[in-house]
Scaffold this motif. Structure first.
Motif, mmCIF file in Angstrom:
data_model
loop_
_atom_site.group_PDB
_atom_site.id
_atom_site.type_symbol
_atom_site.label_atom_id
_atom_site.label_comp_id
_atom_site.label_asym_id
_atom_site.label_seq_id
_atom_site.Cartn_x
_atom_site.Cartn_y
_atom_site.Cartn_z
ATOM 1 N N GLU A 1 2.763 -2.045 -10.214
ATOM 2 C CA GLU A 1 3.648 -0.725 -10.384
ATOM 3 C C GLU A 1 2.851 0.581 -10.580
ATOM 4 O OE1 GLU A 1 5.971 -1.829 -13.642
ATOM 5 O OE2 GLU A 1 7.547 -2.922 -12.436
ATOM 6 N N ILE A 2 1.625 0.497 -11.301
ATOM 7 C CA ILE A 2 0.887 1.633 -11.500
ATOM 8 C C ILE A 2 0.005 1.882 -10.225
ATOM 9 C CG2 ILE A 2 -1.198 2.295 -12.851
ATOM 10 C CD1 ILE A 2 -0.614 0.661 -14.995
ATOM 11 N N VAL A 3 -0.337 0.984 -9.466
ATOM 12 C CA VAL A 3 -1.171 1.317 -8.249
ATOM 13 C C VAL A 3 0.007 1.922 -7.280
ATOM 14 C CG1 VAL A 3 -2.034 0.226 -6.303
ATOM 15 C CG2 VAL A 3 -2.744 -0.569 -8.341
ATOM 16 N N LYS A 4 1.242 1.233 -7.340
ATOM 17 C CA LYS A 4 2.153 1.957 -6.271
ATOM 18 C C LYS A 4 2.661 3.430 -6.905
ATOM 19 C CE LYS A 4 7.043 0.960 -4.658
ATOM 20 N NZ LYS A 4 8.311 -0.041 -5.060
ATOM 21 N N ALA A 5 2.688 3.416 -8.202
ATOM 22 C CA ALA A 5 2.965 4.847 -8.242
ATOM 23 C C ALA A 5 1.995 5.913 -8.154
ATOM 24 C CB ALA A 5 3.276 4.909 -9.894
ATOM 25 N N LYS A 6 0.623 5.535 -8.337
ATOM 26 C CA LYS A 6 -0.619 6.147 -7.632
ATOM 27 C C LYS A 6 -0.343 6.644 -6.208
ATOM 28 C CE LYS A 6 -3.764 5.080 -11.293
ATOM 29 N NZ LYS A 6 -5.126 4.316 -11.527
ATOM 30 N N GLY A 7 0.001 5.447 -5.615
ATOM 31 C CA GLY A 7 0.070 5.593 -4.120
ATOM 32 C C GLY A 7 1.152 6.763 -3.835
ATOM 33 N N GLU A 8 2.272 6.575 -4.267
ATOM 34 C CA GLU A 8 3.399 7.656 -4.274
ATOM 35 C C GLU A 8 3.056 9.126 -4.641
ATOM 36 O OE1 GLU A 8 6.677 6.065 -6.528
ATOM 37 O OE2 GLU A 8 7.140 4.504 -4.926
#
Length: 215
Positions: free
Chosen positions: A109-116
């Protein structure tokens, strides 16, 4: 009864063969949860035990670890190095893995949030760049219009000056013609308002008559 018993034995053996094949080919896909994977795995081994009471495999732990997706590799190595596989039950293994599953989910989720956030930042930069490009293009168009207006102004000014010059030349030519005409006068009576051919007065002497006849 013998035929019936033999038939039941054959069906049972076929079921066991199918379950063993499912057990050997058991794989956990990347997005599958541990609960779902364990439910499938438990169904297989429970069915095997029900059909064959002597079917007890101590490698259930190793088999389940081997079936995990490569993203679990670090955790699997840690469990194997702990040297507790012989005393670890399948339920304990699942509880242990579920704690790690929560960590993996949180990291994802952290990686996804950073990507967004990165995507939004890039989008904002692109929009800003497009806006600057449009502004620059608008300024270029304004400059081009100003240059065209200046050229038109100079063209009109040149035409106006030329017109003034032509009018002046026409006026000067007309005045010169008028002066020339004013310098001309009747040879007979010296009246500037007409020429000798239009003169009604009689000739004064022989020289005038000779000039007229010669002409």
């Amino acid at each position: 009864m013998l035929i019936t018993h033999q038939g039941n034995s054959q069906v049972k053996d076929n079921k066991i063969d199918i379950l063993v094949q499912q057990y050997e080919q058991f794989v956990i896909v990347e997005d599958e949860s541990l609960d779902s994977a364990f439910a499938r795995f438990n169904t297989i081994i429970t069915s095997l035990k029900a059909l064959d009471e002597g079917h007890y495999n101590k490698n259930y732990i190793r088999k389940f670890l081997k079936a995990l997706h490569p993203k679990w590799r670090v955790k699997v190595m840690a469990i194997k190095e702990s040297k507790q596989l012989t005393s670890l039950s399948l339920d304990e293994l699942i509880r242990n893995l579920k704690v790690h599953e929560m960590t993996i989910k949180k990291d994802s989720e952290i990686v996804k949030a950073k990507g967004e956030r990165r995507s939004l930042t890039l989008k904002a930069k692109k929009e800003s760049s497009d806006e600057e490009s449009l502004t620059s293009k608008s300024k270029d168009e304004e400059y081009a219009m100003a240059v065209r207006d200046i050229k038109k102004f100079f063209k009109r000014a040149v035409r106006f000056v030329r017109q003034l010059w032509n009018d002046k030349k026409t006026f000067q030519r007309s005045r010169d013609n008028k002066n020339v005409k004013n310098d001309r006068k009747c040879f007979r009576c010296e009246d500037p308002n007409h020429l000798i051919g239009e003169c009604l007065k009689p000739l004064k002497d022989k020289n005038q008559r000779a000039f007229i006849e010669g002409s």
